[in-house]
Design a protein around this motif. Structure first.
Motif, mmCIF file in Angstrom:
data_model
loop_
_atom_site.group_PDB
_atom_site.id
_atom_site.type_symbol
_atom_site.label_atom_id
_atom_site.label_comp_id
_atom_site.label_asym_id
_atom_site.label_seq_id
_atom_site.Cartn_x
_atom_site.Cartn_y
_atom_site.Cartn_z
ATOM 1 N N ASN A 7 43.499 35.131 44.599
ATOM 2 C CA ASN A 7 43.264 33.683 44.626
ATOM 3 C C ASN A 7 42.371 33.263 43.451
ATOM 4 O O ASN A 7 41.650 32.283 43.527
ATOM 5 C CB ASN A 7 42.650 33.254 45.971
ATOM 6 C CG ASN A 7 41.218 33.709 46.128
ATOM 7 O OD1 ASN A 7 40.796 34.702 45.550
ATOM 8 N ND2 ASN A 7 40.455 32.977 46.922
ATOM 9 N N TRP A 8 42.442 34.000 42.342
ATOM 10 C CA TRP A 8 41.660 33.730 41.144
ATOM 11 C C TRP A 8 42.494 32.998 40.097
ATOM 12 O O TRP A 8 43.655 33.319 39.888
ATOM 13 C CB TRP A 8 41.134 35.030 40.534
ATOM 14 C CG TRP A 8 40.007 35.610 41.314
ATOM 15 C CD1 TRP A 8 40.104 36.480 42.359
ATOM 16 C CD2 TRP A 8 38.627 35.364 41.127
ATOM 17 N NE1 TRP A 8 38.851 36.794 42.825
ATOM 18 C CE2 TRP A 8 37.929 36.125 42.079
ATOM 19 C CE3 TRP A 8 37.897 34.585 40.234
ATOM 20 C CZ2 TRP A 8 36.535 36.115 42.171
ATOM 21 C CZ3 TRP A 8 36.521 34.580 40.318
ATOM 22 C CH2 TRP A 8 35.852 35.337 41.279
ATOM 23 N N ARG A 69 40.239 23.626 42.851
ATOM 24 C CA ARG A 69 39.648 23.366 44.173
ATOM 25 C C ARG A 69 40.736 22.991 45.177
ATOM 26 O O ARG A 69 40.767 23.522 46.283
ATOM 27 C CB ARG A 69 38.611 22.250 44.078
ATOM 28 C CG ARG A 69 38.068 21.817 45.452
ATOM 29 C CD ARG A 69 37.067 20.723 45.340
ATOM 30 N NE ARG A 69 35.804 21.312 44.929
ATOM 31 C CZ ARG A 69 34.769 20.619 44.494
ATOM 32 N NH1 ARG A 69 34.828 19.305 44.385
ATOM 33 N NH2 ARG A 69 33.654 21.230 44.160
ATOM 34 N N GLN A 72 42.589 25.896 46.305
ATOM 35 C CA GLN A 72 41.718 26.924 46.882
ATOM 36 C C GLN A 72 41.654 28.190 46.019
ATOM 37 O O GLN A 72 41.761 29.309 46.522
ATOM 38 C CB GLN A 72 42.136 27.237 48.315
ATOM 39 C CG GLN A 72 42.052 26.010 49.206
ATOM 40 C CD GLN A 72 42.469 26.281 50.625
ATOM 41 O OE1 GLN A 72 43.298 27.151 50.891
ATOM 42 N NE2 GLN A 72 41.896 25.540 51.546
ATOM 43 N N LYS A 73 41.460 27.979 44.741
ATOM 44 C CA LYS A 73 41.349 29.087 43.788
ATOM 45 C C LYS A 73 39.889 29.300 43.407
ATOM 46 O O LYS A 73 39.134 28.338 43.229
ATOM 47 C CB LYS A 73 42.150 28.803 42.511
ATOM 48 C CG LYS A 73 43.638 28.630 42.737
ATOM 49 C CD LYS A 73 44.278 29.952 43.054
ATOM 50 C CE LYS A 73 45.788 29.817 43.146
ATOM 51 N NZ LYS A 73 46.433 31.100 43.370
ATOM 52 N N GLN A 74 39.487 30.541 43.278
ATOM 53 C CA GLN A 74 38.212 30.876 42.658
ATOM 54 C C GLN A 74 38.442 30.879 41.153
ATOM 55 O O GLN A 74 39.533 31.228 40.694
ATOM 56 C CB GLN A 74 37.732 32.239 43.136
ATOM 57 C CG GLN A 74 37.399 32.234 44.628
ATOM 58 C CD GLN A 74 36.804 33.555 45.033
ATOM 59 O OE1 GLN A 74 35.619 33.781 44.843
ATOM 60 N NE2 GLN A 74 37.641 34.430 45.568
ATOM 61 N N GLU A 123 33.659 26.843 43.257
ATOM 62 C CA GLU A 123 34.786 27.725 42.956
ATOM 63 C C GLU A 123 34.549 28.529 41.676
ATOM 64 O O GLU A 123 35.134 29.593 41.485
ATOM 65 C CB GLU A 123 36.079 26.900 42.787
ATOM 66 C CG GLU A 123 36.535 26.166 44.025
ATOM 67 C CD GLU A 123 35.793 24.854 44.297
ATOM 68 O OE1 GLU A 123 36.026 24.295 45.370
ATOM 69 O OE2 GLU A 123 34.996 24.398 43.457
ATOM 70 N N LYS A 125 32.903 31.054 39.548
ATOM 71 C CA LYS A 125 32.106 32.247 39.842
ATOM 72 C C LYS A 125 31.592 32.927 38.581
ATOM 73 O O LYS A 125 30.504 33.481 38.568
ATOM 74 C CB LYS A 125 32.932 33.257 40.644
ATOM 75 C CG LYS A 125 33.520 32.700 41.935
ATOM 76 C CD LYS A 125 32.449 32.287 42.904
ATOM 77 C CE LYS A 125 33.069 31.825 44.212
ATOM 78 N NZ LYS A 125 32.116 31.182 45.083
ATOM 79 N N ASN A 143 24.989 30.158 41.523
ATOM 80 C CA ASN A 143 25.943 31.196 41.959
ATOM 81 C C ASN A 143 26.929 31.583 40.865
ATOM 82 O O ASN A 143 27.965 32.177 41.149
ATOM 83 C CB ASN A 143 26.698 30.722 43.198
ATOM 84 C CG ASN A 143 25.782 30.577 44.391
ATOM 85 O OD1 ASN A 143 24.923 31.426 44.622
ATOM 86 N ND2 ASN A 143 25.938 29.496 45.138
ATOM 87 N N ILE A 179 38.107 42.317 41.584
ATOM 88 C CA ILE A 179 38.217 41.028 42.254
ATOM 89 C C ILE A 179 39.144 41.100 43.450
ATOM 90 O O ILE A 179 39.915 41.981 43.599
ATOM 91 C CB ILE A 179 38.663 39.898 41.298
ATOM 92 C CG1 ILE A 179 39.963 40.273 40.606
ATOM 93 C CG2 ILE A 179 37.601 39.619 40.285
ATOM 94 C CD1 ILE A 179 40.558 39.166 39.775
#
Length: 179
Positions: A7-8, A69, A72-74, A123, A125, A143, A179
């Motif tokens: 989900n990256w 976002r 729902q992706k990092q 999201e 990172k 973060n 990941i």
């Protein structure tokens, strides 16, 4: 670009600078004049000033981050210019003239507004950036992990360069993370 079977998402934008790391941020004309005399980017012809160009970059990046976002992706974000003040060197400046030169140089290193935008999106990172030309350790703000992937500059007596060749130096600076 989405990384398959994860989900990256990798979002890249070359970025630009808007003088926001400098005490001359509000003196757009003065910085532009200095830039035309000294800075490597001076021959670039553009139909707007640097802060206006960075505003476009910020809009483009924000749209991509909103898409990530919504899906729902990092995010792993990649850019050329420095996105946070913590990434900048802190030289000891001994005279008013040298301080002015440093402030003018700092104006062209990136944008604090990009870092602020990235921080609004949990999201995000990891951020990879460059432009500063010297290797740096990991910087964590909030973060987000900020990584300058420069391999360093080969100077006599430099602690920054340990490789026997560019390939050796590059390999020694590779970063991998599961990941």
């Amino acid at each position: 670009m989405d990384i398959p079977q994860t989900n990256w998402r990798i979002i890249g934008n070359n970025g630009w600078y808007d003088y926001s790391f400098s005490t001359y941020e509000s003196n757009v004309e003065e910085v532009a004049q200095w830039k035309q005399a000294y800075w490597v980017d001076r021959p670039i012809v553009q139909p707007m000033n640097d802060p206006e160009r960075m505003t476009i970059v910020l809009h483009q990046v924000e749209e991509k981050l909103k898409q990530a976002r919504n899906q729902q992706k990092q995010v792993i974000f990649m850019t050329h210019f420095a996105p946070i003040r913590e990434a900048l060197p802190h030289p000891i400046v001994e005279s008013a003239r040298r301080q002015r030169m440093w402030e003018m140089t700092t104006a062209m290193l990136g944008s604090r507004h990009l870092g602020a935008l990235l921080a609004k999106f949990p999201e995000v990172k990891v951020v990879f950036y460059g432009h500063l030309h010297y290797a740096q350790p990991l910087i964590t703000v909030g973060n987000i992990e900020y990584r300058n992937q420069a391999v360093g500059v080969r100077h006599k007596n430099s602690e920054d360069w340990k490789g026997k060749s560019l390939l050796d130096q590059w390999i020694s600076h590779l970063y991998t993370k599961k990941i």
